[in-house]
Design a protein around this motif. Structure first.
Motif, PDB file in Angstrom:
ATOM      1  N   GLY A 170      23.788  36.115  50.122  1.00 37.76           N
ATOM      2  CA  GLY A 170      24.410  35.501  48.960  1.00 37.76           C
ATOM      3  C   GLY A 170      23.507  34.458  48.322  1.00 37.76           C
ATOM      4  N   ALA A 171      23.730  34.241  47.045  1.00 41.69           N
ATOM      5  CA  ALA A 171      22.847  33.355  46.282  1.00 41.69           C
ATOM      6  C   ALA A 171      23.031  31.887  46.629  1.00 41.69           C
ATOM      7  N   ALA A 172      24.089  31.538  47.363  1.00 45.50           N
ATOM      8  CA  ALA A 172      24.354  30.124  47.652  1.00 45.50           C
ATOM      9  C   ALA A 172      23.499  29.575  48.787  1.00 45.50           C
ATOM     10  N   VAL A 173      22.807  30.447  49.524  1.00 42.85           N
ATOM     11  CA  VAL A 173      21.982  29.976  50.647  1.00 42.85           C
ATOM     12  C   VAL A 173      20.621  29.532  50.112  1.00 42.85           C
ATOM     13  N   PRO A 174      20.268  28.253  50.272  1.00 42.91           N
ATOM     14  CA  PRO A 174      18.951  27.796  49.812  1.00 42.91           C
ATOM     15  C   PRO A 174      17.849  28.470  50.622  1.00 42.91           C
ATOM     16  N   LEU A 175      16.843  28.982  49.932  1.00 39.93           N
ATOM     17  CA  LEU A 175      15.770  29.735  50.581  1.00 39.93           C
ATOM     18  C   LEU A 175      14.426  29.060  50.357  1.00 39.93           C
ATOM     19  N   ALA A 176      13.553  29.183  51.367  1.00 40.94           N
ATOM     20  CA  ALA A 176      12.155  28.770  51.237  1.00 40.94           C
ATOM     21  C   ALA A 176      11.327  29.721  52.092  1.00 40.94           C
ATOM     22  N   GLU A 177      10.192  30.111  51.604  1.00 40.48           N
ATOM     23  CA  GLU A 177       9.338  31.017  52.379  1.00 40.48           C
ATOM     24  C   GLU A 177       8.702  30.267  53.541  1.00 40.48           C
ATOM     25  N   GLN A 178       8.618  30.958  54.691  1.00 39.70           N
ATOM     26  CA  GLN A 178       7.898  30.362  55.823  1.00 39.70           C
ATOM     27  C   GLN A 178       6.415  30.216  55.500  1.00 39.70           C
ATOM     28  N   GLY A 179       5.855  31.154  54.752  1.00 44.96           N
ATOM     29  CA  GLY A 179       4.443  31.101  54.414  1.00 44.96           C
ATOM     30  C   GLY A 179       3.561  31.691  55.498  1.00 44.96           C
ATOM     31  N   ASP A 180       2.261  31.520  55.315  1.00 45.97           N
ATOM     32  CA  ASP A 180       1.279  32.156  56.199  1.00 45.97           C
ATOM     33  C   ASP A 180       1.024  31.322  57.449  1.00 45.97           C
TER      34      ASP A 180
END
Length: 206
Positions: free
Chosen positions: A81-91
């Motif tokens: 769902g769109a309500a979960v804040p997301l951030a990429e873990q990255g490399d």
């Protein structure tokens, strides 16, 4: 929440909880459980654990985000769902990704493989950070299930044998070398290997 008398460190802003999770793609999620559950079963278990952990984060009342890997953010939005804040873990290795997630501390990091995680554990970590520079929760397998930092400590995440039984001891040694005394929470088991499944049969069912 926090009181504001000077000198006690209790004016600390609420720490953000970062949940590290991989997309539940069969064959790439929970690979150590594939011999017992098969690729689809292992991915389904990871899906259930991630959703359960997110519910715990919501119940804690703390700000949180999901640090994702294994699929684009759009795939996670469709799933959670769109309500979960997301951030990429990255490399980089796990250490590099955790260092990135704690760069804007105060922050608390947890993984999705903790069936016994409860809101009280996050509250205990938040409270500990008011009086300690760091908090850590040892795992039964020699790692840790939670780490929380009042400010960035990149030395904790320099290369080590991540995923092995030395991680907690090595992390404590790194704290000690800097004269830092973290708060230590209770020891918890994680669900990572086939022999762990017997503890939580309700999670492993189809």
């Amino acid at each position: 929440m926090a009181s504001h008398h000077p000198g006690g460190g209790s004016g600390l802003p609420l720490p953000r909880v970062a949940l590290f999770a991989r997309f539940p793609e069969p064959g790439r999620a929970k690979t150590r459980l594939i011999p017992a559950l098969g690729p689809d079963g292992a991915a389904l278990l990871h899906r259930r654990l991630t959703e359960r952990t997110l519910a715990v984060l919501r119940s804690s009342g703390l700000p949180f985000e999901l640090r994702h890997t294994g699929a684009p953010a759009a795939e996670f939005c469709l799933w959670l769902g769109a309500a979960v804040p997301l951030a990429e873990q990255g490399d980089g290795d796990l250490g590099a990704r955790m260092a990135r997630a704690t760069a804007d501390a105060p922050a608390i990091l947890v993984g999705a493989d903790l069936p016994d995680l409860a809101p009280r554990h996050l509250e205990q970590a938040r409270t500990a950070l008011q009086s300690h520079p760091a908090v850590i929760g040892p795992a039964e397998d020699g790692g840790y299930w939670l780490i929380g930092l009042r400010e960035p400590m990149p030395f904790l995440f320099e290369p080590m044998a991540w995923g092995t039984e030395v991680v907690f001891a090595e992390t404590m040694a790194r704290f000690a070398a800097r004269g830092i005394v973290p708060a230590v929470l209770e020891r918890l088991p994680d669900l990572d290997r086939p022999e762990d499944l017997g503890r939580w049969p309700e999670l492993a069912g189809r």
